[in-house]
Design a protein around this motif. Structure first.
Motif, mmCIF file in Angstrom:
data_model
loop_
_atom_site.group_PDB
_atom_site.id
_atom_site.type_symbol
_atom_site.label_atom_id
_atom_site.label_comp_id
_atom_site.label_asym_id
_atom_site.label_seq_id
_atom_site.Cartn_x
_atom_site.Cartn_y
_atom_site.Cartn_z
ATOM 1 N N GLY A 69 0.846 -1.184 0.000
ATOM 2 C CA GLY A 69 0.000 0.000 0.000
ATOM 3 C C GLY A 69 0.883 1.236 0.000
ATOM 4 O O GLY A 69 2.015 1.211 -0.452
ATOM 5 N N THR A 72 -1.261 6.676 2.163
ATOM 6 C CA THR A 72 -2.697 7.012 2.210
ATOM 7 C C THR A 72 -3.591 5.974 1.554
ATOM 8 O O THR A 72 -4.777 6.226 1.361
ATOM 9 N N THR A 73 -3.041 4.808 1.191
ATOM 10 C CA THR A 73 -3.869 3.768 0.590
ATOM 11 C C THR A 73 -3.718 2.452 1.331
ATOM 12 O O THR A 73 -2.689 2.177 1.932
ATOM 13 N N GLU A 74 -4.761 1.667 1.240
ATOM 14 C CA GLU A 74 -4.767 0.338 1.852
ATOM 15 C C GLU A 74 -4.874 -0.708 0.746
ATOM 16 O O GLU A 74 -5.699 -0.579 -0.167
ATOM 17 N N TYR A 75 -4.032 -1.724 0.829
ATOM 18 C CA TYR A 75 -4.045 -2.809 -0.148
ATOM 19 C C TYR A 75 -5.358 -3.585 -0.029
ATOM 20 O O TYR A 75 -5.794 -3.930 1.073
ATOM 21 N N GLN A 93 -6.181 -0.951 -4.612
ATOM 22 C CA GLN A 93 -5.994 -0.285 -3.325
ATOM 23 C C GLN A 93 -7.135 0.701 -3.114
ATOM 24 O O GLN A 93 -7.751 1.171 -4.076
ATOM 25 N N GLU A 96 -7.640 6.791 1.426
ATOM 26 C CA GLU A 96 -8.336 7.498 2.508
ATOM 27 C C GLU A 96 -9.323 8.526 1.964
ATOM 28 O O GLU A 96 -10.283 8.891 2.642
#
Length: 151
Positions: A69, A72-75, A93, A96
């Protein structure tokens, strides 16, 4: 006078050109997308960006980078998608800021092209948000894979 008219005729084409060349490849966004920056196209809250570097990512290297990630991003997932007979690893991804992002590496003629696309999930009706957001990012990825590989 004739030469002046020819020049005036082509000025709008030059000024409003939406395509851009990268390593000899003619890139542009899908219909309705407008070039906003270097190798970047937008349509509303949808975004397409292309970067390149000399060399090639291995699938394992790409999966490691994707799964981390970012700040500011989530996998979310790594999807394998066949486009025009070739399998591509697509990294998904979630940002936020409500953006669903998809990224794919494409190798061609000694360069790796990283295509990143995003769509703002809150633009879609809540009951269809996931389905329509996924459809949009895969549509943009498919379009750009075709541009990079064929043009």
């Amino acid at each position: 006078m004739k030469n002046l008219l020819l020049i005036l005729l082509f000025i709008p084409v030059i000024i409003y050109s939406q395509s851009q060349k990268l390593n000899g490849i003619d890139l542009n966004g899908p219909k309705g997308f407008v070039k906003t920056e270097n190798l970047t196209w937008r349509k509303g809250n949808d975004l397409i960006s292309v970067q390149s570097f000399e060399g090639k990512f291995t699938v394992k290297e790409y999966e490691e980078v994707c799964s981390e990630g970012s700040r500011t991003t989530e996998y979310l997932a790594m999807e394998t998608q066949e486009i025009s007979g070739t399998e591509y690893q697509i990294c998904l991804q979630y940002g936020e800021n409500g953006m669903l992002l998809a990224q794919v590496p494409i190798y061609r003629n000694g360069y790796t092209y990283i295509v990143t696309v995003g769509t703002y999930t809150l633009d879609y009706e809540e009951s269809k948000r996931i389905e329509e957001s996924m459809y949009q990012v895969f549509y943009m990825i498919g379009y750009m894979v075709t541009r990079v590989t064929l043009f």
